[in-house]
Write an enzyme that holds these catalytic residues in place. Structure first.
Site, PDB file in Angstrom:
ATOM      1  CB  SER A 147      74.303  98.497  24.822  1.00 25.24           C
ATOM      2  OG  SER A 147      74.058  97.451  24.731  1.00 25.24           O
ATOM      3  CE1 TYR A 157      79.250  98.840  22.214  1.00 27.83           C
ATOM      4  CE2 TYR A 157      77.575  97.425  23.419  1.00 27.83           C
ATOM      5  CZ  TYR A 157      77.522  97.321  22.951  1.00 27.83           C
ATOM      6  OH  TYR A 157      76.620  98.714  22.433  1.00 27.83           O
TER       7      TYR A 157
HETATM    8  N1  LIG Z   1      72.618  98.023  17.057  1.00 27.71           N
HETATM    9  C1  LIG Z   1      72.730  97.246  18.363  1.00 27.71           C
HETATM   10  O1  LIG Z   1      71.904  95.902  18.786  1.00 27.71           O
HETATM   11  C2  LIG Z   1      72.556  98.059  19.010  1.00 27.71           C
HETATM   12  C3  LIG Z   1      72.582  97.666  21.081  1.00 27.71           C
HETATM   13  C4  LIG Z   1      73.010  99.041  22.082  1.00 27.71           C
HETATM   14  C5  LIG Z   1      73.587  99.889  21.844  1.00 27.71           C
HETATM   15  N2  LIG Z   1      73.888 100.187  20.364  1.00 27.71           N
HETATM   16  C6  LIG Z   1      74.511 101.045  20.700  1.00 27.71           C
HETATM   17  O2  LIG Z   1      73.713 102.076  19.529  1.00 27.71           O
HETATM   18  C7  LIG Z   1      74.506 103.409  19.291  1.00 27.71           C
HETATM   19  C8  LIG Z   1      74.463 103.032  17.426  1.00 27.71           C
HETATM   20  O3  LIG Z   1      74.914 101.489  17.231  1.00 27.71           O
HETATM   21  P1  LIG Z   1      74.230 101.492  15.842  1.00 27.71           P
HETATM   22  O4  LIG Z   1      73.809  99.583  16.566  1.00 27.71           O
HETATM   23  O5  LIG Z   1      73.791 101.879  15.127  1.00 27.71           O
HETATM   24  O6  LIG Z   1      75.867 101.096  14.958  1.00 27.71           O
HETATM   25  P2  LIG Z   1      75.824 101.260  12.982  1.00 27.71           P
HETATM   26  O7  LIG Z   1      74.664 100.607  12.294  1.00 27.71           O
HETATM   27  O8  LIG Z   1      76.747 100.579  12.702  1.00 27.71           O
HETATM   28  O9  LIG Z   1      76.125 102.757  13.106  1.00 27.71           O
HETATM   29  C9  LIG Z   1      77.628 103.402  13.444  1.00 27.71           C
HETATM   30  C10 LIG Z   1      77.209 104.709  13.208  1.00 27.71           C
HETATM   31  O10 LIG Z   1      78.457 105.483  13.558  1.00 27.71           O
HETATM   32  C11 LIG Z   1      79.307 106.250  12.952  1.00 27.71           C
HETATM   33  N3  LIG Z   1      81.049 105.816  13.554  1.00 27.71           N
HETATM   34  C12 LIG Z   1      80.888 104.395  14.108  1.00 27.71           C
HETATM   35  N4  LIG Z   1      82.687 104.965  13.955  1.00 27.71           N
HETATM   36  C13 LIG Z   1      82.886 106.028  13.981  1.00 27.71           C
HETATM   37  C14 LIG Z   1      83.665 107.004  14.386  1.00 27.71           C
HETATM   38  N5  LIG Z   1      85.229 106.395  14.695  1.00 27.71           N
HETATM   39  N6  LIG Z   1      84.002 108.388  14.245  1.00 27.71           N
HETATM   40  C15 LIG Z   1      82.677 108.678  13.617  1.00 27.71           C
HETATM   41  N7  LIG Z   1      81.277 108.098  13.831  1.00 27.71           N
HETATM   42  C16 LIG Z   1      81.499 106.965  13.758  1.00 27.71           C
HETATM   43  C17 LIG Z   1      79.097 105.382  11.584  1.00 27.71           C
HETATM   44  O11 LIG Z   1      79.508 105.888  10.440  1.00 27.71           O
HETATM   45  P3  LIG Z   1      80.870 105.821   9.409  1.00 27.71           P
HETATM   46  O12 LIG Z   1      81.180 104.135   9.503  1.00 27.71           O
HETATM   47  O13 LIG Z   1      80.780 106.687   8.128  1.00 27.71           O
HETATM   48  O14 LIG Z   1      81.787 106.269  10.530  1.00 27.71           O
HETATM   49  C18 LIG Z   1      77.753 105.015  11.927  1.00 27.71           C
HETATM   50  O15 LIG Z   1      77.194 105.792  11.604  1.00 27.71           O
HETATM   51  C19 LIG Z   1      76.462 102.498  19.234  1.00 27.71           C
HETATM   52  O16 LIG Z   1      76.639 103.726  20.409  1.00 27.71           O
HETATM   53  C20 LIG Z   1      75.816 101.105  19.467  1.00 27.71           C
HETATM   54  O17 LIG Z   1      76.904 100.692  20.956  1.00 27.71           O
HETATM   55  C21 LIG Z   1      73.931  99.119  19.064  1.00 27.71           C
END
Ligand SMILES: NC(=O)c1ccc[n+]([C@@H]2O[C@H](COP(=O)([O-])OP(=O)(O)OC[C@H]3O[C@@H](n4cnc5c(N)ncnc54)[C@H](OP(=O)(O)O)[C@@H]3O)[C@@H](O)[C@H]2O)c1
Length: 260
Positions: A147, A157
């Site tokens: 991120s 984080y």
């Molecule tokens: N959205 C943002 O603004 C943003 C910005 C920068 C970086 N990121 C990073 O991008 C990545 C993805 O985030 P996202 O925004 O796409 O989040 P998201 O929409 O909440 O999706 C999270 C995914 O991870 C899975 N997950 C969560 N906890 C888990 C666990 N304990 N074991 C296995 N799977 C798990 C969830 O499925 P289940 O709940 O079914 O397990 C889901 O498929 C993360 O690393 C986050 O830190 C996000």
């Protein structure tokens, strides 16, 4: 569909957190380009539904692996899939992640440990397994979803994301000699389920700061093809990140303190 380039030589990818947000966008783009997939997440029903859609649409093979990456036994099953010699994984996308809504020092330490396990320990184990298998075959790639928070001091984080960016930068250089590419993907705010799961109102973030997951994935895969160690999707976040390097650290910390 993603560009052909070097990805064409990587027929099978494993994506963690593949049922929502950025991970789902990776699965979608990779399947559309003909990659077979292993999808990892906790919700089995959602995994099956995503897998069925991609199989039906793109005719690719999609395996699902229900795993909570903060659970030792589950994590081990995923590392085993990465070291399989009968069905080798050529691209690992270490994506699954979540964050806590409160600041470190006010949170429950057990929740902090879970976050550490998900954002640091699990990707470390998966990357270790992938690098061992891929360097033996002299080819492959790892994308670690970090991120832009890695570049500002903002609690645990951002500290965890800084850890994975640092390790990725090193691995990018070290494993290039054996044909393995490593990238840290550093997006800004992306419209996914992330903030909703955190219990934080996304309405507090200005509209111009939001990115779309498919565009983030396109930028990452393009940068992987170009051999970039760190991928920062969009011009606005490239500029903001460059500013964090020249603006005094105290000012960056003050601005970062304002929001999550
Ligand atoms: N959205 C943002 O603004 C943003 C910005 C920068 C970086 N990121 C990073 O991008 C990545 C993805 O985030 P996202 O925004 O796409 O989040 P998201 O929409 O909440 O999706 C999270 C995914 O991870 C899975 N997950 C969560 N906890 C888990 C666990 N304990 N074991 C296995 N799977 C798990 C969830 O499925 P289940 O709940 O079914 O397990 C889901 O498929 C993360 O690393 C986050 O830190 C996000």
């Amino acid at each position: 569909m993603v560009g052909r380039g070097m990805l064409a030589s990587m027929p099978r990818a494993l994506v963690t957190g593949a049922t929502a947000g950025i991970g789902h966008a990776f699965a979608d783009a990779l399947a559309a380009s003909g990659h077979d997939l292993v999808l990892v997440a906790r919700d089995e029903q959602r995994l099956s539904s995503v897998a069925e859609t991609l199989r039906g649409r793109d005719g690719v093979q999609v395996e699902v692996l229900r795993a909570d990456l903060t659970d030792d036994a589950d994590l081990q099953r995923v590392t085993q899939a990465l070291t399989s010699t009968s069905a080798p994984v050529d691209l690992l996308v270490n994506n699954a992640g979540s964050s806590l809504a409160q600041w470190f020092g006010t949170t429950d330490i057990a929740d902090e440990e879970k976050q550490l396990d998900l954002l640091v320990r699990a990707p470390m184990h998966l990357m270790d397994a992938a690098l061992k298998a891929m360097s033996g075959r002299r080819g492959g790639a790892v994308i670690n979803v970090a991120s832009v928070a890695a570049f500002t001091p903002r609690g645990t984080y951002s500290a965890h994301k800084a850890w994975i960016v640092n390790l990725s930068r090193w691995a990018h250089l070290h494993y290039a000699d054996v044909g393995v590419r490593v990238q840290a993907l550093c997006p800004g705010f992306v419209r996914t389920e992330f903030h909703q799961r955190m219990g934080v109102d996304p309405g507090t973030v200005p509209r111009w700061m939001w990115l779309k997951a498919p565009a983030v994935v396109r930028a990452s895969l393009k940068d992987l093809d170009r051999g970039k160690a760190v991928s920062i999707p969009s011009l606005r976040y490239k500029v903001l990140t460059a500013l964090t390097r020249v603006v005094p650290a105290g000012v960056v910390a003050k601005v970062a303190k304002r929001g999550r």
